[in-house]
Design a protein around this motif. Structure first.
Motif, PDB file in Angstrom:
ATOM      1  N   THR A  23     -37.294 -20.852 -25.823  1.00 52.42           N
ATOM      2  CA  THR A  23     -37.632 -22.146 -25.219  1.00 52.42           C
ATOM      3  C   THR A  23     -36.413 -22.756 -24.542  1.00 52.42           C
ATOM      4  O   THR A  23     -36.512 -23.276 -23.417  1.00 52.42           O
ATOM      5  CB  THR A  23     -38.185 -23.103 -26.289  1.00 52.42           C
ATOM      6  N   ILE A  24     -35.267 -22.680 -25.177  1.00 54.10           N
ATOM      7  CA  ILE A  24     -34.037 -23.227 -24.590  1.00 54.10           C
ATOM      8  C   ILE A  24     -33.687 -22.492 -23.299  1.00 54.10           C
ATOM      9  O   ILE A  24     -33.347 -23.115 -22.289  1.00 54.10           O
ATOM     10  CB  ILE A  24     -32.881 -23.163 -25.611  1.00 54.10           C
ATOM     11  N   VAL A  25     -33.780 -21.175 -23.314  1.00 52.62           N
ATOM     12  CA  VAL A  25     -33.482 -20.381 -22.115  1.00 52.62           C
ATOM     13  C   VAL A  25     -34.469 -20.721 -20.998  1.00 52.62           C
ATOM     14  O   VAL A  25     -34.081 -20.886 -19.836  1.00 52.62           O
ATOM     15  CB  VAL A  25     -33.502 -18.871 -22.438  1.00 52.62           C
ATOM     16  N   LEU A  26     -35.736 -20.866 -21.336  1.00 51.85           N
ATOM     17  CA  LEU A  26     -36.751 -21.213 -20.345  1.00 51.85           C
ATOM     18  C   LEU A  26     -36.487 -22.579 -19.727  1.00 51.85           C
ATOM     19  O   LEU A  26     -36.590 -22.752 -18.499  1.00 51.85           O
ATOM     20  CB  LEU A  26     -38.145 -21.176 -20.985  1.00 51.85           C
ATOM     21  N   VAL A  27     -36.091 -23.545 -20.538  1.00 53.82           N
ATOM     22  CA  VAL A  27     -35.772 -24.880 -20.023  1.00 53.82           C
ATOM     23  C   VAL A  27     -34.550 -24.827 -19.112  1.00 53.82           C
ATOM     24  O   VAL A  27     -34.525 -25.443 -18.040  1.00 53.82           O
ATOM     25  CB  VAL A  27     -35.561 -25.869 -21.197  1.00 53.82           C
ATOM     26  N   MET A  28     -33.531 -24.060 -19.496  1.00 60.03           N
ATOM     27  CA  MET A  28     -32.324 -23.960 -18.671  1.00 60.03           C
ATOM     28  C   MET A  28     -32.627 -23.306 -17.326  1.00 60.03           C
ATOM     29  O   MET A  28     -32.166 -23.787 -16.280  1.00 60.03           O
ATOM     30  CB  MET A  28     -31.236 -23.173 -19.421  1.00 60.03           C
ATOM     31  N   ILE A  29     -33.394 -22.242 -17.320  1.00 59.13           N
ATOM     32  CA  ILE A  29     -33.744 -21.572 -16.063  1.00 59.13           C
ATOM     33  C   ILE A  29     -34.570 -22.494 -15.186  1.00 59.13           C
ATOM     34  O   ILE A  29     -34.347 -22.584 -13.971  1.00 59.13           O
ATOM     35  CB  ILE A  29     -34.479 -20.245 -16.352  1.00 59.13           C
ATOM     36  N   SER A  30     -35.496 -23.227 -15.787  1.00 61.91           N
ATOM     37  CA  SER A  30     -36.311 -24.178 -15.017  1.00 61.91           C
ATOM     38  C   SER A  30     -35.449 -25.260 -14.393  1.00 61.91           C
ATOM     39  O   SER A  30     -35.641 -25.623 -13.224  1.00 61.91           O
ATOM     40  CB  SER A  30     -37.370 -24.807 -15.915  1.00 61.91           C
ATOM     41  N   LEU A  31     -34.501 -25.788 -15.154  1.00 57.75           N
ATOM     42  CA  LEU A  31     -33.610 -26.818 -14.610  1.00 57.75           C
ATOM     43  C   LEU A  31     -32.771 -26.282 -13.456  1.00 57.75           C
ATOM     44  O   LEU A  31     -32.578 -26.973 -12.443  1.00 57.75           O
ATOM     45  CB  LEU A  31     -32.698 -27.366 -15.710  1.00 57.75           C
ATOM     46  N   LEU A  33     -33.538 -23.861 -11.380  1.00 55.55           N
ATOM     47  CA  LEU A  33     -34.408 -23.697 -10.210  1.00 55.55           C
ATOM     48  C   LEU A  33     -34.760 -25.042  -9.573  1.00 55.55           C
ATOM     49  O   LEU A  33     -34.780 -25.161  -8.342  1.00 55.55           O
ATOM     50  CB  LEU A  33     -35.679 -22.941 -10.605  1.00 55.55           C
ATOM     51  N   ILE A  34     -35.012 -26.050 -10.374  1.00 55.24           N
ATOM     52  CA  ILE A  34     -35.336 -27.374  -9.837  1.00 55.24           C
ATOM     53  C   ILE A  34     -34.137 -27.964  -9.098  1.00 55.24           C
ATOM     54  O   ILE A  34     -34.274 -28.495  -7.989  1.00 55.24           O
ATOM     55  CB  ILE A  34     -35.813 -28.306 -10.965  1.00 55.24           C
ATOM     56  N   ILE A  35     -32.963 -27.848  -9.688  1.00 55.61           N
ATOM     57  CA  ILE A  35     -31.759 -28.379  -9.037  1.00 55.61           C
ATOM     58  C   ILE A  35     -31.468 -27.636  -7.742  1.00 55.61           C
ATOM     59  O   ILE A  35     -31.108 -28.245  -6.727  1.00 55.61           O
ATOM     60  CB  ILE A  35     -30.558 -28.317 -10.009  1.00 55.61           C
ATOM     61  N   ALA A  36     -31.634 -26.323  -7.739  1.00 56.88           N
ATOM     62  CA  ALA A  36     -31.393 -25.537  -6.519  1.00 56.88           C
ATOM     63  C   ALA A  36     -32.394 -25.907  -5.430  1.00 56.88           C
ATOM     64  O   ALA A  36     -32.026 -26.043  -4.257  1.00 56.88           O
ATOM     65  CB  ALA A  36     -31.476 -24.052  -6.824  1.00 56.88           C
ATOM     66  N   TYR A  37     -33.644 -26.095  -5.798  1.00 56.54           N
ATOM     67  CA  TYR A  37     -34.673 -26.475  -4.824  1.00 56.54           C
ATOM     68  C   TYR A  37     -34.356 -27.838  -4.214  1.00 56.54           C
ATOM     69  O   TYR A  37     -34.454 -28.022  -2.996  1.00 56.54           O
ATOM     70  CB  TYR A  37     -36.043 -26.496  -5.503  1.00 56.54           C
ATOM     71  N   ARG A  38     -33.954 -28.782  -5.048  1.00 55.03           N
ATOM     72  CA  ARG A  38     -33.619 -30.122  -4.538  1.00 55.03           C
ATOM     73  C   ARG A  38     -32.375 -30.088  -3.662  1.00 55.03           C
ATOM     74  O   ARG A  38     -32.284 -30.807  -2.671  1.00 55.03           O
ATOM     75  CB  ARG A  38     -33.440 -31.084  -5.693  1.00 55.03           C
ATOM     76  N   ALA A  39     -31.406 -29.236  -4.023  1.00 53.92           N
ATOM     77  CA  ALA A  39     -30.170 -29.146  -3.246  1.00 53.92           C
ATOM     78  C   ALA A  39     -30.433 -28.610  -1.844  1.00 53.92           C
ATOM     79  O   ALA A  39     -29.744 -28.975  -0.891  1.00 53.92           O
ATOM     80  CB  ALA A  39     -29.146 -28.281  -3.966  1.00 53.92           C
ATOM     81  N   LEU A  40     -31.428 -27.739  -1.682  1.00 51.76           N
ATOM     82  CA  LEU A  40     -31.746 -27.201  -0.362  1.00 51.76           C
ATOM     83  C   LEU A  40     -32.384 -28.241   0.553  1.00 51.76           C
ATOM     84  O   LEU A  40     -32.411 -28.059   1.761  1.00 51.76           O
ATOM     85  CB  LEU A  40     -32.684 -26.000  -0.492  1.00 51.76           C
ATOM     86  N   HIS A  41     -32.869 -29.314  -0.001  1.00 56.62           N
ATOM     87  CA  HIS A  41     -33.541 -30.333   0.803  1.00 56.62           C
ATOM     88  C   HIS A  41     -32.692 -31.573   1.056  1.00 56.62           C
ATOM     89  O   HIS A  41     -33.192 -32.566   1.580  1.00 56.62           O
ATOM     90  CB  HIS A  41     -34.873 -30.714   0.156  1.00 56.62           C
ATOM     91  N   TYR A  42     -31.403 -31.524   0.705  1.00 54.71           N
ATOM     92  CA  TYR A  42     -30.498 -32.620   1.050  1.00 54.71           C
ATOM     93  C   TYR A  42     -30.164 -32.534   2.534  1.00 54.71           C
ATOM     94  O   TYR A  42     -30.128 -31.446   3.114  1.00 54.71           O
ATOM     95  CB  TYR A  42     -29.190 -32.533   0.260  1.00 54.71           C
ATOM     96  N   PRO A  43     -29.881 -33.657   3.179  1.00 54.67           N
ATOM     97  CA  PRO A  43     -29.455 -33.598   4.584  1.00 54.67           C
ATOM     98  C   PRO A  43     -28.037 -33.014   4.691  1.00 54.67           C
ATOM     99  O   PRO A  43     -27.244 -33.096   3.754  1.00 54.67           O
ATOM    100  CB  PRO A  43     -29.493 -35.058   5.028  1.00 54.67           C
ATOM    101  N   ILE A  44     -27.748 -32.432   5.855  1.00 52.26           N
ATOM    102  CA  ILE A  44     -26.435 -31.801   6.045  1.00 52.26           C
ATOM    103  C   ILE A  44     -25.363 -32.865   6.287  1.00 52.26           C
ATOM    104  O   ILE A  44     -25.654 -33.998   6.650  1.00 52.26           O
ATOM    105  CB  ILE A  44     -26.463 -30.780   7.200  1.00 52.26           C
ATOM    106  N   ARG A  45     -24.102 -32.468   6.133  1.00 52.16           N
ATOM    107  CA  ARG A  45     -22.966 -33.364   6.352  1.00 52.16           C
ATOM    108  C   ARG A  45     -22.598 -33.377   7.835  1.00 52.16           C
ATOM    109  O   ARG A  45     -23.122 -32.601   8.635  1.00 52.16           O
ATOM    110  CB  ARG A  45     -21.777 -32.885   5.522  1.00 52.16           C
ATOM    111  N   ASP A  46     -21.682 -34.251   8.205  1.00 54.65           N
ATOM    112  CA  ASP A  46     -21.264 -34.396   9.603  1.00 54.65           C
ATOM    113  C   ASP A  46     -20.629 -33.119  10.158  1.00 54.65           C
ATOM    114  O   ASP A  46     -20.884 -32.741  11.297  1.00 54.65           O
ATOM    115  CB  ASP A  46     -20.281 -35.559   9.754  1.00 54.65           C
TER     116      ASP A  46
END
Length: 111
Positions: A23-31, A33-46
């Motif tokens: 369960t701990i490993v599953l939660v860590m992998i899910s987190l 993936l969620i953080i990576a998905y959100r990071a891809l949708h940030y706007p780019i820098r100058d």
């Protein structure tokens, strides 16, 4: 009291530490993936936006130039789109370094 103690011992015997670890490993992998998905949708820098503008003006890699022009038409450019542009630029630049093979007829006529 005896009934609750028996229920507690039964529950304890059914509980496996391996299930907790899974369960701990599953939660860590899910987190992750969620953080990576959100990071891809940030706007780019100058600086990254300047790279996109530079790629839209250069003519040495026409497919990359076209892709950069399409990105500039968007109101907001995501990091994921920027990374796709950089990958296309790398691929097209590496492809431009490979020269076509010369046939033996061409080689003998040069000398």
């Amino acid at each position: 009291m005896l009934i609750s103690k028996q229920n507690f011992l039964k529950l304890k015997s059914e509980f496996r530490l391996e299930r907790l670890y899974n369960t701990i490993v599953l939660v860590m992998i899910s987190l992750i993936l969620i953080i990576a998905y959100r990071a891809l949708h940030y706007p780019i820098r100058d600086e990254q936006y300047r790279d996109v503008v530079m790629f839209s003006h250069q003519a040495s890699n026409p497919k990359t130039q076209e892709m950069a022009e399409q990105l500039l038409r968007k109101t907001e450019i995501d990091v994921g789109d920027y990374l796709k542009l950089m990958q296309a630029y790398q691929f097209e630049s590496a492809k431009a370094k490979h020269y076509p093979a010369m046939s033996l007829d061409d080689q003998s006529s040069r000398y």
